[in-house]
Design a protein around this motif. Sequence first.
Motif, short mmCIF file in Angstrom:
data_model
loop_
_atom_site.label_atom_id
_atom_site.label_comp_id
_atom_site.label_asym_id
_atom_site.label_seq_id
_atom_site.Cartn_x
_atom_site.Cartn_y
_atom_site.Cartn_z
N UNK A 154 -6.35 -10.96 6.33
CA UNK A 154 -4.99 -10.85 6.87
C UNK A 154 -5.01 -10.60 8.38
N UNK A 155 -5.99 -9.80 8.86
CA UNK A 155 -6.09 -9.54 10.30
C UNK A 155 -6.44 -10.81 11.07
N UNK A 156 -7.16 -11.71 10.42
CA UNK A 156 -7.60 -12.95 11.09
C UNK A 156 -6.56 -14.06 11.01
N UNK A 157 -5.51 -13.81 10.23
CA UNK A 157 -4.49 -14.84 10.02
C UNK A 157 -3.94 -15.36 11.34
N UNK A 158 -4.11 -16.63 11.60
CA UNK A 158 -3.55 -17.23 12.81
C UNK A 158 -4.34 -16.95 14.08
N UNK A 159 -5.44 -16.20 13.97
CA UNK A 159 -6.24 -15.86 15.15
C UNK A 159 -7.33 -16.91 15.38
N UNK A 160 -7.81 -16.94 16.60
CA UNK A 160 -8.92 -17.83 16.93
C UNK A 160 -10.24 -17.11 16.61
N UNK A 161 -11.01 -17.68 15.71
CA UNK A 161 -12.26 -17.02 15.28
C UNK A 161 -13.23 -16.76 16.43
N UNK A 162 -13.18 -17.63 17.44
CA UNK A 162 -14.06 -17.48 18.60
C UNK A 162 -13.72 -16.25 19.42
N UNK A 257 -3.14 -1.91 6.58
CA UNK A 257 -2.99 -0.60 5.95
C UNK A 257 -2.23 -0.71 4.63
N UNK A 258 -2.39 0.28 3.80
CA UNK A 258 -1.62 0.36 2.56
C UNK A 258 -2.16 1.48 1.70
N UNK A 259 -1.35 1.95 0.75
CA UNK A 259 -1.87 2.92 -0.22
C UNK A 259 -2.96 2.23 -1.02
N UNK A 260 -4.00 2.98 -1.41
CA UNK A 260 -5.07 2.34 -2.18
C UNK A 260 -4.55 1.87 -3.55
N UNK A 261 -4.42 0.57 -3.71
CA UNK A 261 -3.98 -0.01 -4.99
C UNK A 261 -4.46 -1.45 -5.02
N UNK A 262 -5.43 -1.71 -5.89
CA UNK A 262 -6.06 -3.04 -5.91
C UNK A 262 -5.07 -4.15 -6.29
N UNK A 263 -3.94 -3.78 -6.88
CA UNK A 263 -3.00 -4.84 -7.27
C UNK A 263 -2.44 -5.57 -6.04
N UNK A 264 -2.44 -4.88 -4.90
CA UNK A 264 -1.91 -5.52 -3.68
C UNK A 264 -2.81 -6.69 -3.25
N UNK A 265 -4.12 -6.43 -3.02
CA UNK A 265 -4.97 -7.58 -2.65
C UNK A 265 -5.12 -8.62 -3.77
N UNK A 268 -2.04 -10.77 -3.53
CA UNK A 268 -2.04 -11.59 -2.31
C UNK A 268 -2.97 -12.80 -2.47
N UNK A 269 -4.11 -12.56 -3.14
CA UNK A 269 -5.05 -13.68 -3.35
C UNK A 269 -4.43 -14.75 -4.25
N UNK A 270 -3.48 -14.34 -5.08
CA UNK A 270 -2.85 -15.31 -5.99
C UNK A 270 -1.65 -16.00 -5.36
N UNK A 271 -1.02 -15.35 -4.41
CA UNK A 271 0.25 -15.90 -3.90
C UNK A 271 0.13 -16.43 -2.47
N UNK A 272 -1.02 -16.14 -1.80
CA UNK A 272 -1.20 -16.56 -0.40
C UNK A 272 -0.79 -18.02 -0.23
N UNK A 273 -0.08 -18.40 0.82
CA UNK A 273 0.33 -17.59 1.97
C UNK A 273 1.64 -16.83 1.75
N UNK A 275 4.13 -13.84 0.01
CA UNK A 275 4.02 -12.48 -0.51
C UNK A 275 5.14 -12.28 -1.53
N UNK A 276 4.79 -11.75 -2.67
CA UNK A 276 5.81 -11.43 -3.67
C UNK A 276 6.02 -9.92 -3.72
N UNK A 277 7.12 -9.52 -4.31
CA UNK A 277 7.35 -8.08 -4.45
C UNK A 277 6.35 -7.46 -5.40
N UNK A 278 6.08 -6.18 -5.19
CA UNK A 278 5.17 -5.47 -6.08
C UNK A 278 5.69 -4.05 -6.22
#
Length: 381
Positions: A154-162, A257-265, A268-273, A275-278
């Motif tokens: 998510x931090x790299x989203x839209x960023x230049x890898x270089x 950041x976020x509260x520790x809850x694996x359901x969030x990532x 996100x891996x299922x809905x990318x790009x 975001x659905x409500x959780x």
Amino acid sequence: MKKIALLGATGSIGMQTLDILRQHPDQFDLYALAFGKNIDKAIPIINEFKPKKIVVLDNDTKRKLENVVYHNDILVGNQGMIEISVDSKTDIVINAVMGSVGLEATLSAIKNKKQIAIANKETLVTAGHLVMEEAKKNNVSLLPVDSEHSAIFQCLNGENRGEVNKIILTASGGSFRDKTREEIAKVNVQDALNHPNWSMGAKITIDSATMMNKGLEVIEAHWLFDIPYDQIEVILHKESVIHSMVEFSDNSVIAQLGSPDMRVPIQYALTYPKRLELPQAKKLDLTEINQLHFNKMDLNRFPCLRMAFDAGKKGGTMPTVLNAANEVAVDLFLKGKISFLTIETFIQKALDNHRVIQSPDLQTILEVDQQTRRQVTSYLN
Ligand code: NDP
Ligand code: MG
């Protein structure tokens, strides 16, 4: 409607994935699932989601399952996992099995251009170069489920890898973060299974306590984000609120950041790009948390992390040995056969005894994996 093949349905990530599917019945359909042996956990899942295909670990589990649920498509073992992963009806494969057993199914899914959500870090550790090579060749992206890697993604989203200076992985420190090495020499299995922030499967909970989990994640990050090891840093952050960060060339740092809850990532891996409500995930309230803490990582206190960096840098079959030795040693610890600190002794011994083979093919990886497992088991005598 996306059809899902879920590998490791009865596990911690598997069950939390089902929770996500349950919230969005209009978006996802559990087409197929695989699990090991836990029939008691699998039965309610099968009754609720009615998957068209089921894979179990072995024929014995298949017979037992057939006695309690009517199903005419129960497959077995690695071959079964491969079959549901390449099935023409499967859209997304979620790999949430424990251990490098997930490797061949993942490779097959990539070759068949399936969308992949990957929790199973051992697959990337044992054969990251093969997985990423296939992914590139087939233009498949691996969407990370591991919270740190989801954060970096998510931090790299839209960023230049270089323009990336470094990736900063955060580590909670696991069950024994406040204990000295003298104190952890005496801990037992129950102590080790008691993780302060996350409720996870047994193996990864032990990996967190030895810090090998972070070591495996360093190698996972190296492959997923194509970043050299000297641009990966690990810091202790006991609250697990910042899931990881990226520093860029202008010294700007982006964190997720976020509260520790694996359901969030997982979601996100299922809905990318998208975001659905959780709604069931706890919202982050920084004023309630009040303080966040950060510490330098001490590689003498946590030698498993050093071993992982070293194995990753040596490359070739070294990470395969690291992973297989760790899987066996953790299993021996969980069975009460070795002490907590013997886990790292066994892994170090396996690494010292191995002569690295560079650019190994799948056959070589599988052989080295099996050899290492036999060798580490023999250390018991
Ligand atoms: P669990 O031990 O809770 O679950 C593992 C799952 O894999 C179970 O469904 C198990 O089946 C199945 N399984 C184990 N061996 C086999 C096999 N040989 N063939 C088929 N299925 C098998 O693990 P977790 O859910 O905690 O972790 C899964 C993966 O996700 C790991 O790679 C872990 O590192 C990663 N991960 C986990 C996180 C977490 O919060 N739990 C966080 C980030 C990453 P059964 O129990 O029925 O035998
Ligand atoms: Mg993680």
